[in-house]
Enzyme design. Structure first.
Site, PDB file in Angstrom:
ATOM      1  N   GLU A 155      -8.666  -4.406   8.658  1.00 40.74           N
ATOM      2  CA  GLU A 155      -8.425  -4.603  10.086  1.00 40.74           C
ATOM      3  C   GLU A 155      -9.009  -5.943  10.548  1.00 40.74           C
ATOM      4  O   GLU A 155      -9.891  -6.497   9.879  1.00 40.74           O
ATOM      5  CB  GLU A 155      -9.106  -3.467  10.863  1.00 40.74           C
ATOM      6  CG  GLU A 155      -8.565  -2.077  10.540  1.00 40.74           C
ATOM      7  CD  GLU A 155      -7.243  -1.770  11.236  1.00 40.74           C
ATOM      8  OE1 GLU A 155      -6.451  -2.695  11.484  1.00 40.74           O
ATOM      9  OE2 GLU A 155      -7.007  -0.577  11.508  1.00 40.74           O
TER      10      GLU A 155
ATOM     11  N   ASP B  76      -4.322   1.868  -0.421  1.00 37.82           N
ATOM     12  CA  ASP B  76      -5.271   2.510   0.491  1.00 37.82           C
ATOM     13  C   ASP B  76      -5.003   4.015   0.587  1.00 37.82           C
ATOM     14  O   ASP B  76      -3.958   4.493   0.124  1.00 37.82           O
ATOM     15  CB  ASP B  76      -5.210   1.859   1.884  1.00 37.82           C
ATOM     16  CG  ASP B  76      -3.790   1.613   2.377  1.00 37.82           C
ATOM     17  OD1 ASP B  76      -2.843   2.201   1.814  1.00 37.82           O
ATOM     18  OD2 ASP B  76      -3.618   0.843   3.332  1.00 37.82           O
TER      19      ASP B  76
ATOM     20  N   HIS C  89      -2.997  -6.583  10.055  1.00 41.74           N
ATOM     21  CA  HIS C  89      -3.760  -6.050   8.924  1.00 41.74           C
ATOM     22  C   HIS C  89      -2.921  -5.939   7.653  1.00 41.74           C
ATOM     23  O   HIS C  89      -1.701  -5.830   7.702  1.00 41.74           O
ATOM     24  CB  HIS C  89      -4.467  -4.727   9.271  1.00 41.74           C
ATOM     25  CG  HIS C  89      -3.604  -3.497   9.291  1.00 41.74           C
ATOM     26  ND1 HIS C  89      -3.656  -2.570  10.301  1.00 41.74           N
ATOM     27  CD2 HIS C  89      -2.700  -3.004   8.401  1.00 41.74           C
ATOM     28  CE1 HIS C  89      -2.828  -1.573  10.032  1.00 41.74           C
ATOM     29  NE2 HIS C  89      -2.229  -1.816   8.898  1.00 41.74           N
TER      30      HIS C  89
ATOM     31  N   ASN D 187      -1.293  -5.580  14.111  1.00 43.08           N
ATOM     32  CA  ASN D 187      -2.425  -6.459  14.435  1.00 43.08           C
ATOM     33  C   ASN D 187      -2.728  -7.427  13.290  1.00 43.08           C
ATOM     34  O   ASN D 187      -3.786  -8.034  13.255  1.00 43.08           O
ATOM     35  CB  ASN D 187      -3.666  -5.613  14.760  1.00 43.08           C
ATOM     36  CG  ASN D 187      -4.062  -4.711  13.595  1.00 43.08           C
ATOM     37  OD1 ASN D 187      -3.482  -4.800  12.519  1.00 43.08           O
ATOM     38  ND2 ASN D 187      -5.052  -3.868  13.811  1.00 43.08           N
TER      39      ASN D 187
HETATM   40  C1  GLP Z   1      -0.498   1.256   7.395  1.00 40.74           C
HETATM   41  C2  GLP Z   1      -0.847   0.923   5.950  1.00 40.74           C
HETATM   42  C3  GLP Z   1      -0.460  -0.471   5.618  1.00 40.74           C
HETATM   43  C4  GLP Z   1       0.962  -0.730   6.068  1.00 40.74           C
HETATM   44  C5  GLP Z   1       1.048  -0.605   7.563  1.00 40.74           C
HETATM   45  C6  GLP Z   1       2.421  -0.911   8.131  1.00 40.74           C
HETATM   46  O1  GLP Z   1      -1.483   0.893   8.301  1.00 40.74           O
HETATM   47  N1  GLP Z   1      -2.225   1.084   5.657  1.00 40.74           N
HETATM   48  O2  GLP Z   1      -0.602  -0.678   4.222  1.00 40.74           O
HETATM   49  O3  GLP Z   1       1.336  -2.005   5.671  1.00 40.74           O
HETATM   50  O4  GLP Z   1       0.712   0.727   7.865  1.00 40.74           O
HETATM   51  O5  GLP Z   1       3.207   0.247   8.106  1.00 40.74           O
HETATM   52  P1  GLP Z   1       4.749   0.290   8.445  1.00 40.74           P
HETATM   53  O6  GLP Z   1       5.421  -0.319   7.269  1.00 40.74           O
HETATM   54  O7  GLP Z   1       5.067   1.757   8.585  1.00 40.74           O
HETATM   55  O8  GLP Z   1       4.955  -0.463   9.685  1.00 40.74           O
END
Ligand code: GLP
Length: 239
Positions: free
Chosen positions: A142, A67, A137, A135
């Site tokens: 989402e 992403d 995702h 949440n």
């Molecule tokens: C973002 C990214 C996700 C990732 C998530 C969790 O929203 N788009 O791909 O998995 O964060 O991030 P973290 O690993 O910093 O908790």
């Protein structure tokens, strides 16, 4: 789903990097789906260590990142492109032409998503790494009333904006992003999900034990035949 629980994120990173390196040794032109966020950083660190010791080369792999934020310059320190450059790509021998990203600054987002879908379909993804949103995702898929399909533009949820805005100390965080869809992710042959810290414990519980529902997008992984869930003790505390 295979679930493995580690004492901390560093041990998790070492074990997963060892697995990924051994996969590259068996198939040097492996195609990866890579994730950003704090969760995969220990894995990337450990992969860099293997490279520095001369134990692996990444010069034939291809990567597709999950992403990217919309309307954030690629060079901005908070773009996912910059994140990957800093945390992995500039420290290994991957070829620039084998690195693929969604362009969050494209003029035509639909055309950009189609371009990326076609690239992924053409090459295929052998191994997809995933983090997990609080949440539930995955990528930027989402919670919603329907599962998503291919790459698309998404308006980020309040929960994600709250969680990720801590990184945006200079500029406001974008509220839109481009992401691989749920079907794009599910096409990967093998998936490794990484979740660490107690803020992920509820989402991990729902993903593994809850109904398969787009309200918890990661629950769709229950349907994938080859998923490995790598957790530290805190993320696993409700299991
Ligand atoms: C973002 C990214 C996700 C990732 C998530 C969790 O929203 N788009 O791909 O998995 O964060 O991030 P973290 O690993 O910093 O908790």
């Amino acid at each position: 789903m295979e679930v493995r629980i580690f004492k901390d994120k560093d041990q998790l990173g070492e074990v997963l990097a060892e697995i990924l390196v051994s996969r590259i040794k068996s198939k040097p032109d492996l195609s990866f789906g890579f994730a950003t966020g704090a969760s995969p950083v220990p894995v990337y660190k450990s992969m860099i260590d293997y490279y520095r010791k001369g134990l692996v080369s990444f010069n034939k792999i291809t990567t597709f990142n999950l992403d990217e934020y919309c309307n954030l310059p690629r060079e901005d320190e908070n773009s996912y492109y910059s994140f990957m450059q800093e945390n992995l790509f500039t420290q290994i021998d991957i070829k620039e032409e084998n690195i693929n990203f969604l362009n969050g600054n494209a003029k035509d987002f639909d055309a950009e998503c189609k371009r990326y879908d076609n690239l992924i379909l053409d090459k295929g993804i052998d191994i997809q790494l995933l983090g997990l949103g609080r949440n539930g995702h995955i990528g930027f898929n989402e919670p919603a009333t329907k599962f998503t399909k291919n790459c698309f533009k998404i308006k980020l949820s309040e929960s994600t904006i709250e969680a990720n805005s801590v990184y945006f100390t200079k500029n406001p965080m974008p509220h839109y992003a481009l992401t691989m869809g749920t079907v794009s992710i599910m096409r990967a042959k093998e998936i490794f999900m990484i979740a660490t810290g107690d803020k992920k414990a509820d989402a991990i519980y729902e993903m593994i034990n809850g109904d398969i529902s787009p309200l918890c997008p990661s629950s769709v992984l229950q349907l994938h035949p080859n998923v490995h869930v790598f957790l530290d003790k805190d993320a696993a505390k409700r299991l």
